[in-house]
Design a protein around this motif. Structure first.
Motif, PDB file in Angstrom:
ATOM      1  N   GLU A 273      77.424  22.517  -6.647  1.00 22.52           N
ATOM      2  CA  GLU A 273      76.581  22.055  -7.713  1.00 22.52           C
ATOM      3  C   GLU A 273      75.545  20.829  -7.397  1.00 22.52           C
ATOM      4  O   GLU A 273      74.249  20.629  -8.133  1.00 22.52           O
ATOM      5  CB  GLU A 273      77.548  21.341  -8.626  1.00 22.52           C
ATOM      6  N   GLN A 274      76.183  20.282  -6.780  1.00 22.89           N
ATOM      7  CA  GLN A 274      74.799  19.036  -6.135  1.00 22.89           C
ATOM      8  C   GLN A 274      73.925  19.618  -5.436  1.00 22.89           C
ATOM      9  O   GLN A 274      72.998  19.409  -5.200  1.00 22.89           O
ATOM     10  CB  GLN A 274      75.653  18.351  -4.987  1.00 22.89           C
ATOM     11  N   ASN A 276      72.695  22.827  -5.829  1.00 26.70           N
ATOM     12  CA  ASN A 276      71.891  23.182  -6.751  1.00 26.70           C
ATOM     13  C   ASN A 276      71.003  22.632  -7.153  1.00 26.70           C
ATOM     14  O   ASN A 276      69.565  22.864  -7.671  1.00 26.70           O
ATOM     15  CB  ASN A 276      72.473  24.129  -7.867  1.00 26.70           C
ATOM     16  N   ARG A 277      71.867  21.187  -7.285  1.00 27.18           N
ATOM     17  CA  ARG A 277      70.795  20.420  -8.488  1.00 27.18           C
ATOM     18  C   ARG A 277      69.255  20.141  -7.153  1.00 27.18           C
ATOM     19  O   ARG A 277      68.401  19.519  -8.074  1.00 27.18           O
ATOM     20  CB  ARG A 277      71.874  19.191  -8.691  1.00 27.18           C
ATOM     21  N   ALA A 289      73.161  24.386 -13.295  1.00 25.93           N
ATOM     22  CA  ALA A 289      73.833  23.914 -11.883  1.00 25.93           C
ATOM     23  C   ALA A 289      75.469  22.560 -12.576  1.00 25.93           C
ATOM     24  O   ALA A 289      75.515  22.773 -11.640  1.00 25.93           O
ATOM     25  CB  ALA A 289      72.656  22.884 -11.290  1.00 25.93           C
ATOM     26  N   GLY A 290      74.807  21.923 -13.175  1.00 23.57           N
ATOM     27  CA  GLY A 290      76.119  21.412 -13.819  1.00 23.57           C
ATOM     28  C   GLY A 290      77.034  22.027 -14.886  1.00 23.57           C
ATOM     29  O   GLY A 290      77.915  20.921 -14.696  1.00 23.57           O
ATOM     30  N   ASP A 291      76.829  23.126 -14.861  1.00 23.99           N
ATOM     31  CA  ASP A 291      77.610  24.060 -15.244  1.00 23.99           C
ATOM     32  C   ASP A 291      78.937  24.213 -14.217  1.00 23.99           C
ATOM     33  O   ASP A 291      79.764  25.225 -14.348  1.00 23.99           O
ATOM     34  CB  ASP A 291      77.218  25.322 -16.333  1.00 23.99           C
ATOM     35  N   THR A 292      78.671  24.490 -13.028  1.00 23.65           N
ATOM     36  CA  THR A 292      79.470  25.252 -12.204  1.00 23.65           C
ATOM     37  C   THR A 292      80.076  24.656 -12.268  1.00 23.65           C
ATOM     38  O   THR A 292      81.803  25.444 -11.567  1.00 23.65           O
ATOM     39  CB  THR A 292      78.363  24.695 -10.775  1.00 23.65           C
TER      40      THR A 292
END
Length: 988
Positions: A273-274, A276-277, A289-292
């Motif tokens: 997630e980090q 992807n962000r 990204a926050g859904d991972t």
């Protein structure tokens, strides 16, 4: 990505080599929490075993296929590399056996026993087992054979019996049975496990949570894969081994472990997630990204039994540590059944110390609960918590979430919770409790009391939202339908809206004993009316001397009454008591109290009126830095406005303007009621003193509610408006405003310099009109009215008074002004005083003393971050001794022909020396209109922006620029800055 599993894989490698070397079969069981990486371990080992010359047959159990007889056995056989005819016999036996077993009896230990009896009776069991085992033996002759079964807990009973048959006969077979099993509420297939543990070559491998070292290795591997260094987040680009980089990576590792508990599934999701962000791209499937991480939490949860998921949902609803008994009552199950579920969740990294580990996990679990089920759980939680004696604030959270009010105990709980929320600085939560309580309350008096509390709560969030409710309570008070406490509670909001007569009427019929809380509340209310609208001061039965006795009482029963009494003494001092010290004591005593911003505004104002703007600035910053202040927009805006005025009096125009603007963002101008004159007056003064006169005009155009000029805030606004009129050259308008201000404060009896130094501003008007005698008289009176006279006001008064004095006396006054101004932070005013001092010295040959003062004034002005129009006439003949220095740098409001700055419309251009573009020599070349356009264009303004600021058409701007280019011999606006700077007169 497999991390921190080297030790476990080494055990499996040893078992494989033992099987290969000695020809003895091995059985290994890999166990761990859901998400601990069991499947990865099996896959990694399978790849290694295949590369080492072994043959790997793989299968996986599934909750959905537990009723499919011989499903796992069939998977193992179909993954074998053998001819189809070799499988035909065993497949036919499996098909016949599966058709002989009742489907309803699958999936339990009893079903396994029944299964044996059924297959034995039909004569199918022995042929099937022998054929399957012979098939595996034939495969093992080609090399070591690995039978890998994932998720053993979901394997069907028929396949388990076949596996047991195989494991009992592995003594001389090169077959390794590798199983994996997740932690469950109850051990799946206990008979099967008992048989496994009795085997001589059985190995159990447990997968623990990841350690800090493991997470660090994961971060490094991810970073190297993406080419970003050794970590993610803050430390992604820090060199490995450096102190700063190691600390940043260490902090990231600790953060990850706090969130995930070392669960590999959650850890990898958080790292992904980090990543992807940072790449600003969504992961596969189009999810944000926050859904991972949230999806990983739910994946982990749904791989457990339903009972485990229900306990996690109950913990998400409770949002606090819960005992087995409480969870049992909430879910209506035996308490003993919840303990194992909590332990399973803790092993999976979702729970820590009896509650969900992290808010991210809590939000993910809670959002997955259907709305109706969540409401039912909140209602049940409120009931259970109330029965167990939980605090009202805790119970009320669940009542509000469920919107349930059927219990007789609900309204009192909501009222208590609202009172606690108000005292804790949570007006939003208090309002929610009171709205729900009002829906259930049937008694009229108690309902009105709830509505009075609701007004208090809603006003702190948005003052505009309470107008209707205040009017309803006023009508109820007129009809005699409210109690004393309810009537008193409405008064501050009536005063805020300028409805002083209604406020006085609301308590006109109230009486109370001379002592006690009711008497204190009534005294407080009457004092609030009188101080906010001083025309009512004459109606008070108490005198100012009694206020200070209340303000300085060591053990006051009402801190609110004590605070307002301190403010009263600051506005009407009687002497003998240090008002500033009393205000400081109150601030020191209550500044850490939750929800005390409203209480502390009175001592802040008292300090300001006592001339201690420096202390107001310190306390204001401290109060605004409190974490809970974000929940109280109204009081936050008030404190910001007071702090902005304090920083203005200290000479920091930029900070003052910024604070006043923020206060109007916290509360829009209509929400301020009659108090809007406070932040508006500060903004008008800041923009006026900065030379942005037409921006100040826009603030002056803001509509004011009726009744503003019946309040001390109105006097503050009149001062600001008068200064602006003076800066625009409107002397008569300025004199009218300042005269009116003076008449108001004198008629009220609140003529203190700390409220409004109106005499100083009126003296500046008189100086602008050439009335030096009247100006000197006003300035001497201002210096004699020392109550609340701060250093900046005193220094300004002394400097202006010096301009009316004879030369000898002028130098003494200027020396005192410089001394006083050095103690405050107004560098601009200090620079003016120093410059005036230099000009006050008579010419004495080549004496360097005057020039030294001017040079020092220039240095002070430059250190303040803005240029000042300082005199540059030291090489010229000095002015006669009987006239004030003509070169004394005028304040914006003392110049009868102002020069407004950029954005001030069609008036003359920016203040001299504002940024080096204001020049002298080109005045003979450019017209006034051309010069204004040229300066703005040099500063980067577009033609449209220049048009808006100078109130001229775009076409006129273009015509002016065409002439400017021709006169200054430049090709485009990019050449203007250098050309204007070259023409500018250098500073000495």
């Amino acid at each position: 990505m497999l991390v921190h599993r080297d030790e476990q894989l080494a055990h499996l490698h040893w078992a494989f080599h033992a099987c290969e070397k000695h020809g003895h079969g091995q059985v290994a069981l890999v166990t761990g929490a859901v998400g601990s990486g069991k499947t990865q371990v099996l896959e990694t080992f399978g790849e290694w075993a295949a590369a080492a010359g072994g043959q790997v047959l793989s299968a996986a159990g599934s909750r959905a296929e537990q009723g499919l007889h011989f499903g796992v056995l069939g998977q193992l056989l179909h993954s074998a590399r053998m001819k189809p005819e070799g499988l035909r016999q065993v497949e036919e036996l499996i098909r016949e056996a599966a058709l002989s077993v009742p489907t309803a009896e699958a999936g339990t230990d009893m079903a396994a026993e029944v299964l044996t009896e059924v297959l034995t009776a039909d004569g199918l069991w022995a042929p099937l087992l022998r054929t399957a085992f012979d098939t595996f033996l034939a495969l093992a002759r080609q090399g070591p054979l690995v039978l890998a079964v994932d998720d053993l807990q979901h394997t069907d009973a028929a396949s388990l019996h076949c596996l047991l048959y195989v494991t009992r006969r592995l003594r001389n077979a090169r077959i390794m049975v590798l199983l994996s099993e997740a932690t469950t509420l109850r051990q799946a297939h206990p008979l099967f496990h008992a048989e496994l543990r009795s085997l001589p070559r059985f190995t159990r491998v447990t997968l623990p949570p990841l350690t800090a070292e493991s997470v660090s290795r994961l971060l490094s591997a991810r970073a190297l894969a993406h080419g970003t260094g050794t970590g993610t987040g803050a430390g992604a680009h820090a060199p490995r081994g450096t102190g700063a980089g190691a600390r940043e990576v260490g902090e990231e590792v600790r953060r990850i472990l706090r969130v995930t508990g070392g669960n590999p599934l959650l850890t990898q999701a958080l790292v992904d997630e980090q990543a992807n962000r940072e790449k600003d791209s969504a992961p596969a499937g189009g999810a944000r990204a926050g859904d991972t991480f949230d999806r990983a939490v739910l994946d982990c949860l749904y791989r457990h039994e339903p009972g485990v998921r229900e306990v996690a949902q109950a913990l998400a609803v409770l949002d606090r540590p819960a005992s087995q008994e409480l969870l049992g009552q909430l879910l209506d199950v035996l308490p003993d059944t919840t303990g194992p579920a909590v332990r399973v969740l803790q092993g999976a990294g979702l729970v820590d110390s009896g509650e969900l580990r992290h808010p991210r996990i809590l939000d993910a679990v809670r959002s997955d609960i259907p709305a109706e089920e969540r409401r039912r759980l909140h209602q049940r939680a409120a009931e259970v918590l109330h029965e167990n004696g939980a605090e009202a604030s805790v119970v009320a959270e669940h009542l509000v979430a469920s919107a349930w009010t059927d219990g007789a105990w609900v309204v009192p709980v909501l009222r208590d919770a609202a009172a606690h929320a108000l005292s804790s600085g949570r007006p939003d939560h208090a309002a929610a409790c009171l709205r729900l309580g009002g829906q259930a309350e049937t008694d009229k008096d108690r309902y009105n009391s709830l509505m009075a509390m609701l007004i208090t709560a809603r006003w702190q969030v948005n003052p505009l939202a309470v107008t209707g409710q205040v009017s309803q309570l006023v009508e109820a008070a007129r009809d005699g339908g409210t109690s004393l406490s309810t009537a008193v509670a409405t008064v501050p909001y009536l005063l805020w809206q300028g409805r002083a007569e209604e406020a006085a009427e609301a308590i006109s019929g109230c009486g109370a004993d001379d002592h006690g809380p009711a008497a204190d509340a009534l005294r407080l209310t009457r004092l609030l009316i009188a101080l906010s609208h001083p025309e009512y001061l004459g109606t008070l039965s108490e005198n100012p001397g009694s206020w200070i006795r209340t303000a300085t009482a060591p053990h006051a029963a009402s801190p609110q009454l004590q605070a307002v009494s301190v403010l009263g003494h600051a506005l009407m001092p009687t002497g003998g008591v240090d008002t500033a010290a009393a205000a400081e004591q109150l601030l020191e005593r209550h500044h850490l109290d939750s929800g005390s911003l409203g209480l502390l505004t009175a001592p802040l104002l008292a300090l300001l009126c006592a001339g201690r703007a420096d202390r107001v600035a310190v306390w204001g910053e401290q109060l605004l830095a409190r974490p809970g202040v974000r929940h109280i927009p109204a009081w936050r805006g008030v404190v910001r406005a007071i702090h902005a005025e304090a920083t203005l009096r200290l000479g920091d125009l930029d900070a003052a303007e910024r604070g006043a603007r923020l206060s109007l963002e916290d509360l829009p101008a209509p929400a301020w009621g009659v108090a809007v004159g406070g932040p508006l007056g500060t903004l008008i003064t800041c923009t006026t003193e900065s030379g942005r006169l037409f921006e100040a005009e826009r603030w002056l155009a803001q509509p004011l509610p009726a009744g503003v000029f019946r309040t001390p805030v109105g006097a503050h606004y009149l001062i600001a408006r008068g200064r602006h009129h003076l800066a625009m050259g409107r002397h008569q308008a300025a004199r009218a405003d300042l005269h009116r201000c003076g008449e108001l404060v004198r008629s009220w009896g609140t003529d203190v310099a700390g409220l409004v130094p109106w005499r100083l501003e009126l003296a500046r008007v008189q100086l602008g009109l050439g009335n030096r005698t009247q100006a000197a008289q006003l300035l001497r009176e201002q210096l004699q009215v020392s109550r609340g006279l701060d250093d900046r006001t005193q220094g300004r008064a002394l400097r202006l008074l010096a301009s009316t004095a004879a030369p000898d006396h002028r130098r003494r006054l200027l020396s005192r002004a410089v001394t006083v101004l050095q103690s405050c932070s107004d560098q601009q005013e200090l620079a003016r005083a120093l410059s005036d001092t230099g000009q006050a010295f008579p010419r004495a040959g080549d004496s360097p003393q005057p020039r030294l003062f001017v040079h020092r004034a220039n240095r002070v002005a430059q250190s303040a971050g803005r240029s000042t129009a300082l005199p540059q006439q030291m090489d010229r003949r000095s002015t006669p001794d009987d006239t004030p220095p003509a070169s004394t740098p005028p304040e914006p409001a003392t110049n009868p022909r102002p020069r407004p700055g950029p954005g001030s419309g069609g008036q003359p251009g920016p203040a001299p020396g504002a940024d080096g573009f204001e020049v002298r020599d080109q005045d003979s070349v450019l017209s006034e209109a051309e010069r204004r356009v040229a300066v703005l264009a040099a500063r980067g303004r577009t033609n449209r922006q220049i048009s808006n600021e100078l109130y001229i058409t775009v076409s006129t701007v273009e015509q002016h620029l065409t002439r400017v280019y021709r006169k200054l011999d430049v090709k485009s606006r990019t050449d203007l800055p250098n050309r204007l700077m070259a023409l500018a007169e250098p500073m000495a």
